[in-house]
Structure formats: C-alpha cells, structure tokens
Design a protein around this motif. Structure first.
Motif, mmCIF file in Angstrom:
data_model
loop_
_atom_site.group_PDB
_atom_site.id
_atom_site.type_symbol
_atom_site.label_atom_id
_atom_site.label_comp_id
_atom_site.label_asym_id
_atom_site.label_seq_id
_atom_site.Cartn_x
_atom_site.Cartn_y
_atom_site.Cartn_z
ATOM 1 N N HIS A 40 -6.001 51.474 78.123
ATOM 2 C CA HIS A 40 -6.617 52.482 78.985
ATOM 3 C C HIS A 40 -8.116 52.589 78.731
ATOM 4 N N LEU A 41 -8.528 52.427 77.476
ATOM 5 C CA LEU A 41 -9.942 52.556 77.123
ATOM 6 C C LEU A 41 -10.758 51.365 77.601
ATOM 7 N N GLY A 42 -10.111 50.242 77.858
ATOM 8 C CA GLY A 42 -10.829 49.076 78.357
ATOM 9 C C GLY A 42 -11.703 48.400 77.320
ATOM 10 N N LEU A 91 6.195 54.804 69.912
ATOM 11 C CA LEU A 91 4.907 55.315 69.454
ATOM 12 C C LEU A 91 3.892 54.187 69.317
ATOM 13 N N ILE A 92 4.356 53.019 68.875
ATOM 14 C CA ILE A 92 3.481 51.843 68.807
ATOM 15 C C ILE A 92 3.018 51.459 70.210
ATOM 16 N N ALA A 93 3.944 51.478 71.154
ATOM 17 C CA ALA A 93 3.590 51.170 72.541
ATOM 18 C C ALA A 93 2.561 52.163 73.084
ATOM 19 N N ASP A 94 2.639 53.424 72.657
ATOM 20 C CA ASP A 94 1.655 54.420 73.073
ATOM 21 C C ASP A 94 0.259 54.025 72.593
ATOM 22 N N VAL A 95 0.156 53.576 71.342
ATOM 23 C CA VAL A 95 -1.147 53.138 70.820
ATOM 24 C C VAL A 95 -1.695 52.000 71.677
ATOM 25 N N GLY A 96 -0.841 51.035 71.993
ATOM 26 C CA GLY A 96 -1.269 49.919 72.838
ATOM 27 C C GLY A 96 -1.690 50.376 74.221
ATOM 28 N N THR A 124 -5.819 60.815 81.451
ATOM 29 C CA THR A 124 -4.379 60.684 81.196
ATOM 30 C C THR A 124 -3.959 59.240 81.364
ATOM 31 N N VAL A 125 -3.153 58.765 80.426
ATOM 32 C CA VAL A 125 -2.590 57.429 80.527
ATOM 33 C C VAL A 125 -1.072 57.572 80.544
#
Length: 311
Positions: free
Chosen positions: A95-97, A85-90, A6-7
C-alpha cells in the motif's frame, strides 16, 4: 503531518494506516507495529523524535493492527493467526508503494515483526528490524526448554512467572468482564507506570476495542509455540536489533536476548525503562532505531552479535 488511509487485507479487514510524513519512495521508510492493548498512538512520541531530530530523512508510518484503533476486526478468531498478521504487514508495505521498510515493533507488534522477517515472502521486503519487548514465539518456546545450569533455570523461572497473565487472557469471558468493568484498564495503567522515568507527555488513548479484540492475539496463537516450538527454528537474513528494557515486567531481558536462529548481523541492547519504554523514553527508541537503520543503509551493521548497554 498525520494522514490516515485504509488498506484492505487479504481477508477483507480494513487496516487504518497512519503516516506521520508524506511517503516519498526515495526515502527509507520506518514502519511501526504496536502491541496489546495499544493502537498506533503508542508510536507518537517516537515518530515525533525521529522527525524532530532527522527532518526530511524518513517516511514514518504506523498502522492499527486488526481490531485495534480504527482498524476493523476479522469475522472470527482465526483472523488473528500469525499467517494472516504477516499478510497484513505485506499488504501495508504494498500500500505504501515502497521497495522495502525498516520494521519497528513493540510487544505483540514485535511478535508480528519476528514472524514477518522469518517469512519467505514478506522477509525480503524488510531492510532491517528493531524489536522491543516481544520475542519470536518459537524462540520463546525454545528458551523455556533451554536451562542447562542454575542461572539459566532461574531466568526461565522468572519468565514463566512474568507470563502468568497469558493464562488469564486465554480464559473464556473472564478477561472481557474485567476490562468491561474498567478495572482491567486501571490495572494496565498502573503497570504502565512501573519503570517510568517520570511524567511522560506521550500517552496512548485506548478504546474498549483495543482491550477486548486484542485478546484474540493470544487465543489464536498461544500456547502451542511455547510448549512445542518449531523444529528447526525459523531463520532470517534480516538485520535484527533487539532493545530489551531492564525493568520489563512481562518479557524478561533474558528471553529477548535468546535470539534463536538469526544471522550475525544483529545486536542486543539492554536499555533503561519498563515495558512501555516506547512512550516513556521515545528519544532512546528513536535514536537507536535511526542508528540501526543508518547502519543497514551503509552496510556497517555490527557483526557478529553485540550485547551492549544503553541508557
């Protein structure tokens, strides 16, 4: 392997991130974004094919868009606006590093992907983009204002008819009643079968939250860009591949081919299938996504624009 983490988004929404592989920063990462009324499971078949055909080559990740699947909804409708929604992609990329991702989007996930690759902050974190059945909203608005001859006028008229459902989704309370009755889900299941090649083992299990919360994607972002697209149109330096299903009932190949203001490093491919080609023909989507990622890892992406046919 399928692990869920979860992010926390910038507004506090919890986004469920599903990794089909372990995430090794040394490998290219394919990040998939689903559309409406789906959740991340719409990508299960594509992920399976990518991993089956290219073991150990990619990190493959998808996430449930806010309000869908296991992700929490925002406090109000404004939380579905495209800047968030763009901020969610970022946030998911961070989060994935990993340094960057190869985006893969379908339907509203594709609309979000277009918004991300034309964003000055998130765009540089995207190494390539594959769009399926979802145009940039400003490009779509420009397309609707673009007819110059009978052929293009007919193409615009077709898209206007195919977009008629949007007005239903913008109507207060009525779509909620239709989905709560169960009729809406049955109707979408029937429409999903149009253009199918046969029985598909890959089905998206949808919950009521997927149908109901996702309506806010339309209500928070439409119809303004369709009537008054941005001037000038948003641009991007990201290499873009558009896969346009020939039998898509909602997003015509013509509007997907209208790529607005993207650079020469792009291509548009007509492919067999209907709107949910990602579950019906995941092998085609996986093959062309791998091909596009590979080309943009080696610097051999098509230039200029190519308009090709695939089956």
């Amino acid at each position: 392997m399928d692990s869920t983490t979860t992010v926390t988004a910038t507004d506090g929404v919890a986004l469920a991130v599903h990794a089909y592989t372990d995430v090794d920063p040394r490998r290219p990462t394919i990040l998939a974004i689903h559309g409406y009324p789906d959740n991340h499971h719409v990508w299960d078949g594509v992920a399976h094919k990518l991993l089956e055909n290219h073991p150990g080559k990619y990190n493959v990740v998808a996430y449930d868009v806010r309000g869908a699947g296991a992700s929490s909804p925002p406090a109000d409708r404004s939380g579905y606006r495209l800047p968030q929604l763009i901020a969610d992609v970022g946030a998911v990329i961070a989060h994935l590093g990993v340094d960057d991702v190869h985006l893969l989007g379908h339907d509203w996930g594709s609309i979000q992907g277009w918004a991300a690759v034309t964003d000055p902050v998130v765009g540089p974190k995207v190494a390539s983009y594959t769009s399926i059945s979802g145009p940039h909203l400003d490009y779509a608005g420009k397309f609707l204002r673009s007819p110059r001859n009978p052929r293009t006028l007919l193409a615009v008229a077709r898209q206007v008819l195919e977009s008629a459902y949007i007005w239903l989704f913008l109507t207060p309370r009525l779509p909620e009643a239709i989905f709560r009755s169960g009729f809406g889900g049955r109707l979408i299941a029937a429409l999903e079968r149009i253009g199918r090649s046969g029985a598909s083992p890959w089905e998206t299990l949808r919950g009521q939250n997927d149908y109901l919360n996702g309506l806010n994607l339309y209500r928070a972002n439409m119809p303004r860009p369709l009537f008054k697209p941005a001037t000038p149109l948003p641009t991007t330096d990201v290499a873009v591949q558009v896969l346009a299903p020939r039998l898509d009932l909602f997003v015509s190949p013509a509007v997907q081919r209208f790529t607005g203001a993207i650079p020469p490093r792009h291509r548009v491919l007509d492919i067999d299938g209907g709107h949910w080609v990602v579950t019906d023909r995941p092998e085609i989507v996986a093959r062309l996504t791998d091909e596009w990622v590979e080309q943009n890892m080696t610097g051999s992406a098509d230039t200029p624009d190519s308009d090709m046919r695939q089956s």
